[in-house]
Design an enzyme around this catalytic site. Structure first.
Site, PDB file in Angstrom:
ATOM      1  N   GLY A 149     -18.032  16.564  -4.539  1.00 15.97           N
ATOM      2  CA  GLY A 149     -18.044  15.103  -4.555  1.00 15.97           C
ATOM      3  C   GLY A 149     -16.744  14.554  -5.093  1.00 15.97           C
ATOM      4  N   GLY A 150     -16.849  13.354  -5.677  1.00 13.73           N
ATOM      5  CA  GLY A 150     -15.663  12.696  -6.220  1.00 13.73           C
ATOM      6  C   GLY A 150     -15.012  13.489  -7.331  1.00 13.73           C
ATOM      7  N   GLY A 168      19.197  15.644  10.264  1.00 15.81           N
ATOM      8  CA  GLY A 168      18.504  15.001   9.144  1.00 15.81           C
ATOM      9  C   GLY A 168      18.009  16.023   8.136  1.00 15.81           C
ATOM     10  CB  ALA A 169      16.544  19.373   8.509  1.00 19.35           C
TER      11      ALA A 169
END
Ligand code: HXC
Length: 532
Positions: A185-186, A420-421
């Site tokens: 769950g949370g 860009g890399a």
């Protein structure tokens, strides 16, 4: 004082009442017994340690000091009032790892499934506050069915108190979560807010909704292990940074990690005595420079070459293997490594690799750990899936993290560094303090194949297929001649120095020593380590 008066006052001094001490021992002894023996037995039959044993194995011997042992749940709903709930299902306290102070909590699955009620949450919140105020790492050992259903919204409020503190501590003290059973769950969001998550193969589970709810909602049939087991989270989702074979193996790894970290953002990780000469040469790297540039290799082989005593502590080993991150020591000092790994996806950057590297860089920056970037990257991984998945948004995270980082940054371009890399892997103008290149470096806007198709598209289109093939070969050779070396870049100052591969270790250590006072710990703007 006259002798007679002295004697009189001594005889009047009251001896401790044995009854009170005895009572204290009884109360504490009872609390220390923990959960129902049958449940403890069932728990151990599953091959699991108890909450108290876990603390014992993780911490330095005899250093644990428990707090809030006598806390009990105040809720009486759904028969809770009739139950004995020792420590409200969680053990909290202080202890040491490698001689250094830590705060710790350990959930006790044998008590109401380790579920989190209000008193349980308050104990955790209290130990988190102690860790924050005293600037020491926090370690959580989690084994819990989640929010205690009987306590209703009080349990949810308890989680909120913990999440809020996780964020307050983020980037201030290292936070480590060790999942040693269910985490459902949370409840999964507290570990997700911490810096490092450990799981044990076959023992740990994390999921927001369990297999039952998944089946009801989507019709998919899945086991606990497939949905949220250690392998799933270390290989697919990336929620788990370290996967251990057993609880003992896990505790050994947590201790090792702590050894690389400072206590808080105002300190540096401790330097250790280094028996490995800083001038040790790395001839294997010279041989590597001569191999076919298209040949894949595992970058960990390079890292082992340069690291003190060839030791590298890898983080997120099974996730986004196209980038390798982790800790090593150089000349006794801790550094974080971010390295493209040509053995997977040619070392290209994709969505997962960007997230993995960016969060690690931000952790290193928050905790004063210098960054060594080893570059061999052909670009961003192409494809519709990546574009639609948000490679632009995810790829930007790595740029942001490097540009923001004010710790020492040393980059070594080993082979490809395209487009860009190249920038994203901390080029000179992204802020690398030292940008070295090996003779095998190839730094260009793009690789030869793509560049030629764009630059000479008309010429190639007009040629016959045979002519085009010959032309491509010639143009590729010309392009490589120009860009498949570090010299063009060195001429512009984008590379500070082309270095002897066998001197790589020494060059980095020398740069680190020079940069040691670049930033005083704590003088950076406080940065949280937001999950990326
Ligand atoms: C109260 C709980 C509990 C819970 C388990 N127990 N989870 N009690 N609240 N959340 C109790 C069981 O009733 C049982 O008590 C004992 O713990 C052991 O549980 P078992 O089911 O017998 O153990 P096991 O078969 O090993 O299964 C463990 C489990 C399962 C997988 C964790 O108990 C389970 O699915 N629990 C619910 C998990 C879940 O959905 N949690 C989410 C809650 S909502 P007895 O006395 O019968 O032995 C949530 C929201 C948080 O967490 C939101 C934060 C923002």
């Amino acid at each position: 004082m006259p002798e007679t008066t002295k004697k009189k006052s001594k005889s009047k001094r009251r001896k401790p009442t044995p009854h009170k001490v005895k009572k204290m021992r009884e109360v504490i002894g009872k609390a220390l017994e923990g959960g129902d023996p049958a449940r403890v037995q069932a728990h151990k039959a599953k091959g699991k340690f108890t909450a108290r044993e876990r603390i014992h194995y993780l911490l330095d011997e005899d250093t644990f000091q428990e707090l809030d042992l006598l806390v009990k749940t105040r809720s009486t709903e759904f028969g809770l009032g009739d139950k004995d709930i020792p420590g409200d299902g969680v053990i909290t306290g202080i202890g040491r790892i490698g001689g250094r102070e830590v705060c710790i909590f350990s959930q006790n699955f044998t008590v109401l499934g380790g579920s989190l009620g209000l008193a349980h949450a308050k104990k955790i919140a209290k130990i988190m506050d102690l860790a924050y105020d005293n600037r020491v790492p926090l370690i959580g050992l989690l084994d819990s069915g989640g929010a205690r259903i009987q306590e209703g919204v009080d349990s949810l409020d308890g989680y909120a108190e913990i999440f809020r503190r996780n964020v307050k501590c983020s980037g201030v003290i290292p936070q480590i979560s060790v999942i040693l059973g269910p985490c459902a769950g949370g409840a999964v969001y507290s570990p997700a807010l911490t810096d490092f998550v450990f799981m044990v193969d076959g023992l740990s589970n994390m999921f927001v909704t369990g297999p039952g709810v998944v089946k009801a909602a989507t019709g998919e049939e899945v086991t606990f292990e497939e949905l949220g087991g250690g392998r799933t989270h270390s290989e697919k989702s990336g929620n788990c940074h370290f996967l251990a074979n057993s609880e003992q193996d896990c505790f050994r790894q947590v201790r090792e990690l702590i050894n690389f970290l400072p206590q808080n953002r105002w300190e540096k990780a401790a330097r250790v005595a280094n028996p490995d000469p800083v001038r040790r040469t790395t001839p294997l790297l010279e041989a590597m420079c001569e191999v076919d540039p298209r040949k894949p290799y595992r970058v960990t082989h390079v890292i082992w070459q340069i690291a003190d005593e060839h030791k590298f502590f890898e983080v997120h080993q099974d996730f986004a293997k196209n980038i390798v991150i982790g800790f090593m020591r150089l000349g006794g000092d801790v550094v974080g490594v971010v390295a493209n790994n040509p053995a997977h996806k040619a070392g290209a950057l994709d969505i997962h690799a960007s997230d993995k590297a960016a969060r690690f860089i931000r952790f290193l920056n928050a905790f004063n750990i210098p960054i060594v970037s080893l570059v061999d990257v052909p670009g961003y991984w192409p494809g519709v899936e990546q574009e639609h998945g948000g490679i632009i948004r995810h790829g930007a995270k790595i740029l942001y993290a490097y540009a923001e980082a004010s710790v020492p940054k040393i980059t070594v371009v080993m082979r490809k560094a395209y487009g860009g890399a190249y920038i994203a892997m901390c080029s000179k103008y992204m802020g690398a303090d030292f940008n070295f290149a090996l003779p095998s470096a190839e730094i260009a806007v793009m690789g030869p194949a793509g560049a030629i198709e764009i630059l000479y598209s008309k010429k190639l289109k007009d040629a016959t297929p045979e002519e085009a093939a010959k032309l491509r070969e010639e143009l590729t050779a010309q392009y490589k001649e120009k860009f498949a070396s570090p010299y063009q870049t060195a001429m512009t100052g984008s590379v500070d120095e082309v270095i002897e591969p066998s001197n790589m270790r020494f060059k980095i250590v020398r740069a680190l020593r020079f940069l040691k006072d670049k930033r005083r710990p704590g003088e950076q703007t406080p940065l949280g380590n937001i999950p990326l």
